[in-house]
Design a protein around this motif. Structure first.
Motif, PDB file in Angstrom:
ATOM      1  N   LEU A  50       0.916  -1.187   0.085  1.00 56.29           N
ATOM      2  CA  LEU A  50       0.047  -0.073   0.072  1.00 56.29           C
ATOM      3  C   LEU A  50       0.844   1.191   0.060  1.00 56.29           C
ATOM      4  O   LEU A  50       0.369   2.283  -0.573  1.00 56.29           O
ATOM      5  CB  LEU A  50      -0.803   0.245   0.995  1.00 56.29           C
ATOM      6  CG  LEU A  50      -1.940  -1.069   1.154  1.00 56.29           C
ATOM      7  CD1 LEU A  50      -2.944  -1.141   2.582  1.00 56.29           C
ATOM      8  CD2 LEU A  50      -3.017  -0.712  -0.082  1.00 56.29           C
ATOM      9  N   GLN A  51       1.851   1.206   0.755  1.00 53.00           N
ATOM     10  CA  GLN A  51       2.795   2.361   0.597  1.00 53.00           C
ATOM     11  C   GLN A  51       3.499   2.645  -0.826  1.00 53.00           C
ATOM     12  O   GLN A  51       3.594   3.728  -1.204  1.00 53.00           O
ATOM     13  CB  GLN A  51       4.054   2.152   1.653  1.00 53.00           C
ATOM     14  CG  GLN A  51       3.665   2.377   3.255  1.00 53.00           C
ATOM     15  CD  GLN A  51       3.148   3.541   3.522  1.00 53.00           C
ATOM     16  OE1 GLN A  51       3.413   4.577   3.001  1.00 53.00           O
ATOM     17  NE2 GLN A  51       2.216   3.617   4.382  1.00 53.00           N
ATOM     18  N   VAL A  52       3.838   1.586  -1.306  1.00 52.56           N
ATOM     19  CA  VAL A  52       4.305   1.663  -2.757  1.00 52.56           C
ATOM     20  C   VAL A  52       3.154   2.294  -3.707  1.00 52.56           C
ATOM     21  O   VAL A  52       3.455   3.092  -4.488  1.00 52.56           O
ATOM     22  CB  VAL A  52       4.997   0.206  -3.508  1.00 52.56           C
ATOM     23  CG1 VAL A  52       5.220   0.437  -4.820  1.00 52.56           C
ATOM     24  CG2 VAL A  52       6.137  -0.070  -2.627  1.00 52.56           C
ATOM     25  N   GLU A  53       2.107   1.791  -3.624  1.00 53.40           N
ATOM     26  CA  GLU A  53       0.891   2.265  -4.148  1.00 53.40           C
ATOM     27  C   GLU A  53       0.566   3.710  -3.897  1.00 53.40           C
ATOM     28  O   GLU A  53       0.254   4.448  -4.822  1.00 53.40           O
ATOM     29  CB  GLU A  53      -0.232   1.259  -4.020  1.00 53.40           C
ATOM     30  CG  GLU A  53      -1.485   1.538  -4.892  1.00 53.40           C
ATOM     31  CD  GLU A  53      -2.639   0.582  -4.598  1.00 53.40           C
ATOM     32  OE1 GLU A  53      -3.924   1.008  -4.497  1.00 53.40           O
ATOM     33  OE2 GLU A  53      -2.484  -0.510  -4.476  1.00 53.40           O
ATOM     34  N   LYS A  54       0.751   4.104  -2.718  1.00 55.72           N
ATOM     35  CA  LYS A  54       0.603   5.374  -2.442  1.00 55.72           C
ATOM     36  C   LYS A  54       1.556   6.206  -3.209  1.00 55.72           C
ATOM     37  O   LYS A  54       1.194   7.433  -3.562  1.00 55.72           O
ATOM     38  CB  LYS A  54       0.554   5.611  -0.873  1.00 55.72           C
ATOM     39  CG  LYS A  54       0.328   6.966  -0.311  1.00 55.72           C
ATOM     40  CD  LYS A  54       0.546   6.993   1.000  1.00 55.72           C
ATOM     41  CE  LYS A  54       0.333   8.386   1.611  1.00 55.72           C
ATOM     42  NZ  LYS A  54       0.797   8.455   3.289  1.00 55.72           N
ATOM     43  N   ARG A  55       2.723   5.857  -2.939  1.00 55.69           N
ATOM     44  CA  ARG A  55       3.656   6.812  -3.637  1.00 55.69           C
ATOM     45  C   ARG A  55       3.429   6.821  -5.232  1.00 55.69           C
ATOM     46  O   ARG A  55       3.784   7.700  -5.865  1.00 55.69           O
ATOM     47  CB  ARG A  55       5.047   6.093  -3.452  1.00 55.69           C
ATOM     48  CG  ARG A  55       5.679   6.602  -1.995  1.00 55.69           C
ATOM     49  CD  ARG A  55       7.213   6.021  -1.839  1.00 55.69           C
ATOM     50  NE  ARG A  55       7.351   4.917  -2.079  1.00 55.69           N
ATOM     51  CZ  ARG A  55       7.457   3.905  -1.118  1.00 55.69           C
ATOM     52  NH1 ARG A  55       7.106   4.416   0.360  1.00 55.69           N
ATOM     53  NH2 ARG A  55       7.484   2.574  -1.295  1.00 55.69           N
ATOM     54  N   ALA A  56       2.962   5.672  -5.774  1.00 49.07           N
ATOM     55  CA  ALA A  56       2.809   5.705  -7.129  1.00 49.07           C
ATOM     56  C   ALA A  56       1.682   6.711  -7.695  1.00 49.07           C
ATOM     57  O   ALA A  56       1.852   7.531  -8.702  1.00 49.07           O
ATOM     58  CB  ALA A  56       2.734   4.227  -7.654  1.00 49.07           C
ATOM     59  N   GLN A  57       0.691   6.580  -6.640  1.00 49.56           N
ATOM     60  CA  GLN A  57      -0.677   7.480  -6.909  1.00 49.56           C
ATOM     61  C   GLN A  57      -0.365   8.792  -6.633  1.00 49.56           C
ATOM     62  O   GLN A  57      -0.908   9.830  -7.379  1.00 49.56           O
ATOM     63  CB  GLN A  57      -1.752   7.015  -6.026  1.00 49.56           C
ATOM     64  CG  GLN A  57      -2.188   5.881  -6.473  1.00 49.56           C
ATOM     65  CD  GLN A  57      -3.020   5.697  -7.687  1.00 49.56           C
ATOM     66  OE1 GLN A  57      -3.594   6.335  -8.090  1.00 49.56           O
ATOM     67  NE2 GLN A  57      -2.675   4.294  -8.360  1.00 49.56           N
ATOM     68  N   SER A  58       0.784   9.212  -5.885  1.00 48.26           N
ATOM     69  CA  SER A  58       1.042  10.623  -5.672  1.00 48.26           C
ATOM     70  C   SER A  58       2.170  11.400  -6.548  1.00 48.26           C
ATOM     71  O   SER A  58       2.653  12.333  -5.994  1.00 48.26           O
ATOM     72  CB  SER A  58       1.292  10.851  -4.162  1.00 48.26           C
ATOM     73  OG  SER A  58       2.427  10.211  -3.800  1.00 48.26           O
ATOM     74  N   THR A  59       2.467  10.828  -7.420  1.00 45.29           N
ATOM     75  CA  THR A  59       3.553  11.419  -8.469  1.00 45.29           C
ATOM     76  C   THR A  59       3.046  12.625  -9.023  1.00 45.29           C
ATOM     77  O   THR A  59       1.906  12.628  -9.458  1.00 45.29           O
ATOM     78  CB  THR A  59       3.952  10.560  -9.390  1.00 45.29           C
ATOM     79  OG1 THR A  59       2.896  10.116 -10.374  1.00 45.29           O
ATOM     80  CG2 THR A  59       4.583   9.317  -8.990  1.00 45.29           C
ATOM     81  N   SER A  60       3.755  13.660  -9.367  1.00 48.18           N
ATOM     82  CA  SER A  60       3.342  14.826  -9.901  1.00 48.18           C
ATOM     83  C   SER A  60       2.832  14.899 -11.068  1.00 48.18           C
ATOM     84  O   SER A  60       1.759  15.593 -11.384  1.00 48.18           O
ATOM     85  CB  SER A  60       4.562  16.070  -9.629  1.00 48.18           C
ATOM     86  OG  SER A  60       5.542  15.535 -10.427  1.00 48.18           O
TER      87      SER A  60
END
Length: 109
Positions: A50-60
Motif C-alpha cells: 500500500l505504501q508503494v501504491e500510495k507513492r505511485a498515486q501521488s507522483t506529480s
C-alpha cells in the motif's frame, strides 16, 4: 503401607495428567503464536504494498494529468489571469465616521 502406595500412585497419575494438560496448552499457544506471526507478516507485506501504491498515486505527473483531464485545469498565463483588487468597505476603514467629499473618487482616505 498399602495406603502410602495408593497415595503415591494417585500423585503420579495426577501429575502425569497435569503434565499432559500443560503440554497440550503449550502446543495450542505455540500454534496461536505461529498464526499471529504469520498474520503480522502478511499485514507487513500488505502495508508495504500500500505504501508503494500510495507513492505511485501521488507522483506529480499523475496529479497534473488528473488535473488536466478530470478538472479541465490548465497552466496559468498572463493572458488568462484575472487580478482582483480588494477594496475595503467604508465601515471597515478607520475614520469611516467622517463625511466624505462628493468630488473625490469614492475612496475614503
Amino acid at each position: 503401607m498399602m495406603r502410602l502406595n495408593l497415595l503415591l500412585l494417585l500423585g503420579v497419575v495426577l501429575s502425569a495428567l497435569y503434565l499432559v494438560n500443560v503440554q497440550y496448552e503449550s502446543r495450542h499457544l505455540f500454534s496461536e503464536l505461529d498464526r499471529a506471526r504469520a498474520q503480522a507478516h502478511k499485514l507487513e507485506l500488505e502495508n508495504e504494498r500500500l505504501q508503494v501504491e500510495k507513492r505511485a498515486q501521488s507522483t506529480s505527473a499523475r496529479i497534473e494529468g488528473l488535473a488536466k483531464s478530470r478538472l479541465q485545469m490548465r497552466p496559468a498565463n498572463p493572458a488568462i489571469t484575472t487580478y482582483v483588487a480588494y477594496a475595503a468597505s467604508a465601515a471597515e476603514q478607520p475614520g469611516a465616521d467622517r463625511p466624505t467629499n462628493s468630488s473625490s473618487s469614492g475612496r475614503v482616505r
